[in-house]
Motif scaffolding. Sequence first.
Motif, PDB file in Angstrom:
ATOM      1  N   GLN A  76       0.823  -1.205   0.000  1.00  0.00           N
ATOM      2  CA  GLN A  76       0.000   0.000   0.000  1.00  0.00           C
ATOM      3  C   GLN A  76       0.862   1.262   0.000  1.00  0.00           C
ATOM      4  O   GLN A  76       0.527   2.263  -0.657  1.00  0.00           O
ATOM      5  CB  GLN A  76      -0.908   0.002   1.231  1.00  0.00           C
ATOM      6  N   THR A  77       1.988   1.219   0.696  1.00  0.00           N
ATOM      7  CA  THR A  77       2.882   2.367   0.752  1.00  0.00           C
ATOM      8  C   THR A  77       3.371   2.755  -0.635  1.00  0.00           C
ATOM      9  O   THR A  77       3.412   3.944  -0.998  1.00  0.00           O
ATOM     10  CB  THR A  77       4.091   2.069   1.661  1.00  0.00           C
ATOM     11  N   ILE A  80       0.520   4.521  -2.481  1.00  0.00           N
ATOM     12  CA  ILE A  80       0.223   5.848  -1.936  1.00  0.00           C
ATOM     13  C   ILE A  80       1.352   6.818  -2.247  1.00  0.00           C
ATOM     14  O   ILE A  80       1.117   8.013  -2.434  1.00  0.00           O
ATOM     15  CB  ILE A  80      -0.053   5.752  -0.424  1.00  0.00           C
ATOM     16  N   ILE A  85      -4.225   4.899  -4.344  1.00  0.00           N
ATOM     17  CA  ILE A  85      -4.806   4.215  -3.190  1.00  0.00           C
ATOM     18  C   ILE A  85      -5.232   2.830  -3.659  1.00  0.00           C
ATOM     19  O   ILE A  85      -5.589   2.647  -4.821  1.00  0.00           O
ATOM     20  CB  ILE A  85      -6.024   4.997  -2.622  1.00  0.00           C
ATOM     21  N   ILE A 271      -4.147   0.977   5.147  1.00  0.00           N
ATOM     22  CA  ILE A 271      -4.061   2.419   4.920  1.00  0.00           C
ATOM     23  C   ILE A 271      -3.766   3.136   6.234  1.00  0.00           C
ATOM     24  O   ILE A 271      -2.980   4.089   6.279  1.00  0.00           O
ATOM     25  CB  ILE A 271      -5.371   2.939   4.293  1.00  0.00           C
ATOM     26  N   VAL A 275      -0.646   5.656   6.870  1.00  0.00           N
ATOM     27  CA  VAL A 275      -0.836   7.045   7.277  1.00  0.00           C
ATOM     28  C   VAL A 275      -0.172   7.321   8.621  1.00  0.00           C
ATOM     29  O   VAL A 275       0.503   8.342   8.805  1.00  0.00           O
ATOM     30  CB  VAL A 275      -2.345   7.373   7.343  1.00  0.00           C
ATOM     31  N   THR A 279       3.476   8.503   5.830  1.00  0.00           N
ATOM     32  CA  THR A 279       3.410   8.640   4.380  1.00  0.00           C
ATOM     33  C   THR A 279       2.226   9.523   4.011  1.00  0.00           C
ATOM     34  O   THR A 279       1.119   9.322   4.501  1.00  0.00           O
ATOM     35  CB  THR A 279       3.257   7.265   3.701  1.00  0.00           C
ATOM     36  N   SER A 280       2.470  10.496   3.149  1.00  0.00           N
ATOM     37  CA  SER A 280       1.444  11.450   2.782  1.00  0.00           C
ATOM     38  C   SER A 280       0.460  10.838   1.789  1.00  0.00           C
ATOM     39  O   SER A 280       0.868  10.208   0.804  1.00  0.00           O
ATOM     40  CB  SER A 280       2.077  12.703   2.160  1.00  0.00           C
ATOM     41  N   LEU A 281      -0.818  11.040   2.022  1.00  0.00           N
ATOM     42  CA  LEU A 281      -1.843  10.569   1.096  1.00  0.00           C
ATOM     43  C   LEU A 281      -1.816  11.343  -0.218  1.00  0.00           C
ATOM     44  O   LEU A 281      -2.456  10.949  -1.187  1.00  0.00           O
ATOM     45  CB  LEU A 281      -3.231  10.703   1.729  1.00  0.00           C
ATOM     46  N   VAL A 327      -3.254  12.611   9.412  1.00  0.00           N
ATOM     47  CA  VAL A 327      -3.488  13.345   8.163  1.00  0.00           C
ATOM     48  C   VAL A 327      -3.448  14.847   8.420  1.00  0.00           C
ATOM     49  O   VAL A 327      -2.891  15.615   7.621  1.00  0.00           O
ATOM     50  CB  VAL A 327      -4.837  12.931   7.542  1.00  0.00           C
ATOM     51  N   ASP A 330       0.061  15.944   8.666  1.00  0.00           N
ATOM     52  CA  ASP A 330       0.683  16.002   7.352  1.00  0.00           C
ATOM     53  C   ASP A 330       0.327  17.304   6.637  1.00  0.00           C
ATOM     54  O   ASP A 330       1.180  17.962   6.044  1.00  0.00           O
ATOM     55  CB  ASP A 330       0.253  14.789   6.518  1.00  0.00           C
TER      56      ASP A 330
END
Length: 337
Positions: A76-77, A80, A85, A271, A275, A279-281, A327, A330
């Motif tokens: 997932q990383t 993203i 996503i 996810i 987060v 790691t930034s969405l 989030v 971030d």
Amino acid sequence: MGARALLGGRVTTTTTLEDRPSVGEFFLRAPAVGPALALLAAIVVFSLSTDTFLNLDNLSLVVQQSLVIGTLALGQTLIILTAGIDLANAAAMVLATLIMAKLAAGGTSGLFALLVGIAAAVVIGAVVGSLVTRVRLPPFIVTLGMLTILAAAGRIYAGGEAVPVADELLTWLGTRRYLFGGIEVTYGMTLALLMYLGMWYALTRTAWGKHVYAVGNAPESARLSGIKVKRTVLSVYVVAGLVYGIAAWQALGRVPNADPNAYQLGNLESITAVVLGGTSLFGGRGSVLGTMMGALIVAVLRSGLTQLGVDALYQDVATGALVIAAVALDRFARRTS
């Protein structure tokens, strides 16, 4: 600006307050620092509030409980980081476990079943990546649709029933050993660590990794600089599919039973780990080491709250609040950088 002075024939540079990085710049440059501090704080709090949290068996169990979601979060990383996503990663993993289990139950060798299951996850990743890059569909829509398809396919393939797994290779990652006579570890823990280290190296020490970050940060600028954006994004989905296939192996090592209804919230939990790991969405910033800590934060939080007698529903509330806070942090870091 920094002030330059000539002292004894040597030029020195003094740093003024204006030259010092802001809080936002600090977290942008070192996104894994926040998760590391949060993990340490959680461990300290639960160690002081419970008598059993620091027990070696409990700490080993916490790590084992984070393995499947942590492996899903690794793939997932990657996605993203490219500002995408993946809502179908857990469904792809579950389908891979069912393929492995059904083939093994039908008399196929464990190795062949394992390879076919992993290959199926890779193909799913390639299909999703092709739809995102070639057809230019939004990753959210593609993976949402794929989630529905794969969940239904898994139930149809298994006939709605769980499939027990007895093959030694398929359950091998659950094999337990003891370090220094008292620390319980499994082969799955070792494999997960090697995967994280390997992905860290690929993202930070190879041209491919630099391209992944560049595409997530500014795809048009990356294209103008000569990076093949579509090829890079497609490769990310394929590699993520490979990781999901290995997560299926991890899942069978944890519980030797392939259940089509398992890990229904695995996509959201992965996810969450990403987060919380910093790691930034919005893509282009983050690290797999932060994701590893994010997965551990979730596992530590659930273990500690369970030992404190907190209801599972309230645990979900606490986890959701953490995600929102991460989030928000971030966004704050980006605005103040």
